[in-house]
Design a protein around this motif. Structure first.
Motif, PDB file in Angstrom:
ATOM      1  N   ILE A  90      85.374  15.456  -6.041  1.00 47.27           N
ATOM      2  CA  ILE A  90      85.578  15.317  -7.490  1.00 47.27           C
ATOM      3  C   ILE A  90      84.389  14.597  -8.119  1.00 47.27           C
ATOM      4  O   ILE A  90      83.866  15.017  -9.161  1.00 47.27           O
ATOM      5  CB  ILE A  90      86.880  14.538  -7.784  1.00 47.27           C
ATOM      6  N   GLN A  91      83.934  13.543  -7.465  1.00 49.11           N
ATOM      7  CA  GLN A  91      82.824  12.754  -8.005  1.00 49.11           C
ATOM      8  C   GLN A  91      81.534  13.564  -8.058  1.00 49.11           C
ATOM      9  O   GLN A  91      80.779  13.489  -9.037  1.00 49.11           O
ATOM     10  CB  GLN A  91      82.639  11.495  -7.152  1.00 49.11           C
ATOM     11  N   GLN A  92      81.282  14.355  -7.016  1.00 48.75           N
ATOM     12  CA  GLN A  92      80.056  15.153  -6.961  1.00 48.75           C
ATOM     13  C   GLN A  92      80.034  16.263  -8.025  1.00 48.75           C
ATOM     14  O   GLN A  92      78.955  16.724  -8.414  1.00 48.75           O
ATOM     15  CB  GLN A  92      79.905  15.775  -5.570  1.00 48.75           C
ATOM     16  N   ASN A  93      81.190  16.671  -8.476  1.00 48.31           N
ATOM     17  CA  ASN A  93      81.272  17.751  -9.461  1.00 48.31           C
ATOM     18  C   ASN A  93      81.489  17.228 -10.881  1.00 48.31           C
ATOM     19  O   ASN A  93      81.866  17.989 -11.772  1.00 48.31           O
ATOM     20  CB  ASN A  93      82.386  18.722  -9.084  1.00 48.31           C
ATOM     21  N   ARG A  94      81.254  15.947 -11.084  1.00 47.37           N
ATOM     22  CA  ARG A  94      81.318  15.352 -12.429  1.00 47.37           C
ATOM     23  C   ARG A  94      80.255  15.997 -13.315  1.00 47.37           C
ATOM     24  O   ARG A  94      79.081  16.043 -12.970  1.00 47.37           O
ATOM     25  CB  ARG A  94      81.082  13.851 -12.329  1.00 47.37           C
ATOM     26  N   GLY A  95      80.695  16.505 -14.458  1.00 47.45           N
ATOM     27  CA  GLY A  95      79.766  17.160 -15.378  1.00 47.45           C
ATOM     28  C   GLY A  95      79.466  18.596 -15.011  1.00 47.45           C
ATOM     29  O   GLY A  95      78.702  19.272 -15.735  1.00 47.45           O
ATOM     30  N   LYS A  96      80.018  19.081 -13.903  1.00 43.55           N
ATOM     31  CA  LYS A  96      79.847  20.490 -13.504  1.00 43.55           C
ATOM     32  C   LYS A  96      81.196  21.198 -13.644  1.00 43.55           C
ATOM     33  O   LYS A  96      81.427  21.951 -14.576  1.00 43.55           O
ATOM     34  CB  LYS A  96      79.332  20.576 -12.067  1.00 43.55           C
ATOM     35  N   ARG A  97      82.066  20.917 -12.676  1.00 38.97           N
ATOM     36  CA  ARG A  97      83.409  21.487 -12.762  1.00 38.97           C
ATOM     37  C   ARG A  97      84.302  20.669 -13.700  1.00 38.97           C
ATOM     38  O   ARG A  97      85.170  21.226 -14.393  1.00 38.97           O
ATOM     39  CB  ARG A  97      84.071  21.517 -11.376  1.00 38.97           C
ATOM     40  N   TYR A  98      84.078  19.338 -13.705  1.00 37.29           N
ATOM     41  CA  TYR A  98      85.047  18.454 -14.338  1.00 37.29           C
ATOM     42  C   TYR A  98      84.424  17.660 -15.484  1.00 37.29           C
ATOM     43  O   TYR A  98      83.232  17.350 -15.490  1.00 37.29           O
ATOM     44  CB  TYR A  98      85.629  17.481 -13.310  1.00 37.29           C
ATOM     45  N   CYS A  99      85.300  17.287 -16.432  1.00 34.54           N
ATOM     46  CA  CYS A  99      84.920  16.456 -17.572  1.00 34.54           C
ATOM     47  C   CYS A  99      84.481  15.079 -17.075  1.00 34.54           C
ATOM     48  O   CYS A  99      85.225  14.414 -16.344  1.00 34.54           O
ATOM     49  CB  CYS A  99      86.108  16.325 -18.522  1.00 34.54           C
ATOM     50  N   PRO A 100      83.285  14.610 -17.439  1.00 33.72           N
ATOM     51  CA  PRO A 100      82.815  13.308 -16.950  1.00 33.72           C
ATOM     52  C   PRO A 100      83.778  12.162 -17.293  1.00 33.72           C
ATOM     53  O   PRO A 100      84.012  11.279 -16.461  1.00 33.72           O
ATOM     54  CB  PRO A 100      81.475  13.127 -17.678  1.00 33.72           C
ATOM     55  N   GLN A 101      84.313  12.177 -18.486  1.00 35.19           N
ATOM     56  CA  GLN A 101      85.217  11.106 -18.898  1.00 35.19           C
ATOM     57  C   GLN A 101      86.466  11.067 -18.025  1.00 35.19           C
ATOM     58  O   GLN A 101      86.935   9.993 -17.629  1.00 35.19           O
ATOM     59  CB  GLN A 101      85.607  11.305 -20.369  1.00 35.19           C
TER      60      GLN A 101
END
Length: 435
Positions: free
Chosen positions: A343-354
Motif C-alpha cells: 500500500i505504501q509503495q503505491n501511494r500516489g499511483k494506485r491509491y490516494c496519498p491522503q
C-alpha cells in the motif's frame, strides 16, 4: 326617585333575612320585598336570626338596631362570623347614632337605613347592595376559575413536557433499534455474499468495513459519511453474486483477458443492485468506484485523482489491504507487514496519498492495541453481556453481529449449538451493560 324594578328571575336568586323585635316592622319589610321576587326570611330577634343563618345561606341581612337581649350591633357582628359574604344593613334612628358607629365597626355593615324609611330608597339600596355582592361573587368565581385553570395548565404543561420527553426517548430508542437492525441486516447480507464465494474469503467484507470505518474517522468524515463508507465496505462485493463459480475461485493474476472483462463489471453491478435503496445510494457510489486508481488506470470508469469519490478511495485501500492477505489477487498470501508495504509503495499511483497516510497512522496505532473485550466460552456468558465483535460459526456464517446484547434465550441457543455441532465457541464480549 323610583327604583328600577328587579326581574323575577334575578330576584328569585336572592334571599333576604329581616330581623326586628316588632312584628309590624317585619310585616312591612315582607310586603316591600316579596313583590320584587325576593325570598324573604324573618326573625323576631338576634337569637332567632342566628338560627336562620345556621339553617340556610342568605344574601342580605337587614337588622334593627334596638332589640332586647341582643342588639343589632351584636347580632350583625356574630352574623359576620357565620356568613361573612352576606351583605349587612342596619335599621336605626337618629338617637342610635353612637350604637350605629359601633355596628359599622363591629359588623362591617354596608349601609344603615334611617327610620322612618322611604320604600323606594330601601328597594334601591337593597338592589344595589345585592348587585355589588353578585359582582363580587362573580369576580371571586372567575378568580377561582382562573386560578384553577392556571394550576391545570401548569399541570398539563408539566405533564406535556414529561410526555414529550418520554415520547422523544421512545422515538430515539426506536430509531436506534431500527438503525441497529439495519446494520445487522447488512452484516448478514454481507455474510451471504461471502458464502456465494465458497467461504474462501470468510470475514473479508467485515474486515474491509472495519478498516474503512477507522480510516474515515481518521480522515475527519462526518458520522453519516463514516456510516456510508462502512456500509460500502460490507457490501463492496455484492456485484460478484452474478459471476460464474469458476471465476470466483480464481485469483486475479490467473484470469484471462475475457475473464477480467467479466470480473471488472462487478462494481457497476453492485451499484445497480443497491440504487433502489435510498439509505444505500451513497454507499453504492463508493462501491462502483472502489476499483478506480489514483493514476487513472482503474475500472469501470477510468477515473483519476480527486474525481474518484472520497469514500471509494478509502474502500480501495481497505479492500486491497485485506485482499492481499487473503490471496484474492495472487495465489500467495501476503503477511500484514507485506500488505502494508505494498500500500505504501503505491501511494500516489494506485491509491490516494491522503488516504494512504491515514492508513499508515491507523495501522501503526492498531498494531499496539488489543481487540476490545475478551474471549470466553458459552458457559461463562451472562445476560447483558455485549458482543465485542461479530460471532461467526465454523462454516463462516455470521451468527450474531457485534454490539448485540445477549439475553438468556440467546445464551441457551448458543450452548445448544455447541452441543449439536460438537464444537466450542469462543466469544469476544464486553462487560454486561451497567456493570
Amino acid at each position: 326617585m323610583t327604583a328600577t324594578p328587579t326581574s323575577p328571575a334575578e330576584a328569585a336568586a336572592f334571599t333576604i333575612l329581616c330581623v326586628d323585635d316588632e312584628p309590624n316592622i317585619l310585616s312591612a319589610l315582607r310586603r316591600l320585598f316579596r313583590p320584587q321576587g325576593y325570598a324573604v326570611r324573618v326573625a323576631n330577634g338576634g337569637v332567632e336570626g342566628l338560627a336562620v343563618l345556621d339553617a340556610e345561606q342568605v344574601d342580605l341581612i337587614i337588622s334593627d338596631m334596638r332589640m332586647p337581649g341582643m342588639d343589632g350591633a351584636a347580632f350583625l357582628a356574630e352574623a359576620r362570623k357565620r356568613q361573612p359574604d352576606a351583605v349587612r344593613l342596619l335599621l336605626t334612628g337618629y338617637a342610635d347614632m353612637g350604637s350605629t358607629i359601633d355596628a359599622i365597626n363591629g359588623g362591617q355593615i354596608a349601609r344603615y337605613i334611617s327610620k322612618p324609611w322611604n320604600d323606594q330608597d330601601v328597594l334601591l339600596t337593597v338592589r344595589e347592595a345585592l348587585e355589588r355582592r353578585a359582582l363580587q361573587n362573580e369576580k371571586n368565581r372567575l378568580e377561582a376559575l382562573t386560578k384553577a385553570q392556571n394550576e391545570e395548565l401548569r399541570s398539563l404543561n408539566a405533564s406535556l413536557e414529561q410526555k414529550v420527553e418520554a415520547r422523544t426517548a421512545e422515538l430515539r430508542n426506536a430509531h436506534e433499534k431500527l438503525k441497529q437492525n439495519f446494520l445487522t441486516s447488512i452484516r448478514v447480507f454481507s455474510n451471504l455474499i461471502e458464502l456465494r464465494e465458497g467461504g474462501t474469503v470468510c470475514g473479508h467484507s467485515r474486515r474491509v468495513a472495519d478498516v474503512a470505518r477507522k480510516l474515515a474517522v481518521k480522515l475527519g468524515l462526518k458520522p453519516n459519511d463514516v456510516q456510508d463508507v462502512m456500509l460500502a465496505g460490507l457490501l463492496h462485493d455484492v456485484g460478484k453474486i452474478g459471476l460464474p463459480d469458476e471465476l470466483l475461485a480464481k485469483p486475479l493474476s490467473h484470469m484471462s483477458g475475457d475473464e477480467l472483462g467479466i470480473w471488472r463489471k462487478h462494481p457497476t453491478a453492485g451499484q445497480n443492485a443497491l440504487m433502489g435503496l435510498e439509505n444505500l445510494r451513497q454507499a453504492a457510489v463508493y462501491i462502483r468506484g472502489h476499483h478506480e486508481r489514483w493514476d487513472g488506470q482503474g475500472y469501470p470508469d477510468g477515473l483519476s485523482g480527486l474525481t474518484i469519490p472520497y469514500g471509494a478511495r478509502i474502500i480501495a485501500v481497505a479492500n486491497d489491504f485485506d485482499g492481499l492477505q487473503a490471496g484474492l489477487f495472487s495465489p500467495r498470501r501476503l503477511k500484514p507487514e507485506e500488505a502494508i508495504t505494498f500500500i505504501q509503495q503505491n501511494r500516489g499511483k494506485r491509491y490516494c496519498p491522503q488516504v494512504v497516510d491515514a492508513f499508515l497512522e491507523v495501522m501503526g496505532a492498531s498494531d499496539q492495541v488489543s481487540p476490545a473485550g475478551h474471549e470466553i466460552g458459552t458457559s461463562a456468558l451472562r445476560p447483558g453481556m455485549v458482543l465485542a465483535r461479530d460471532l461467526v460459526g465454523k462454516d463462516g456464517v455470521m451468527l450474531l453481529a457485534a454490539d448485540f446484547v445477549l439475553d438468556e434465550s440467546l445464551i441457551r441457543q448458543l450452548r445448544e449449538l455447541e452441543a449439536s455441532e460438537g464444537t466450542r465457541l469462543s466469544i469476544a464480549v464486553r462487560p454486561a451493560q451497567g456493570a
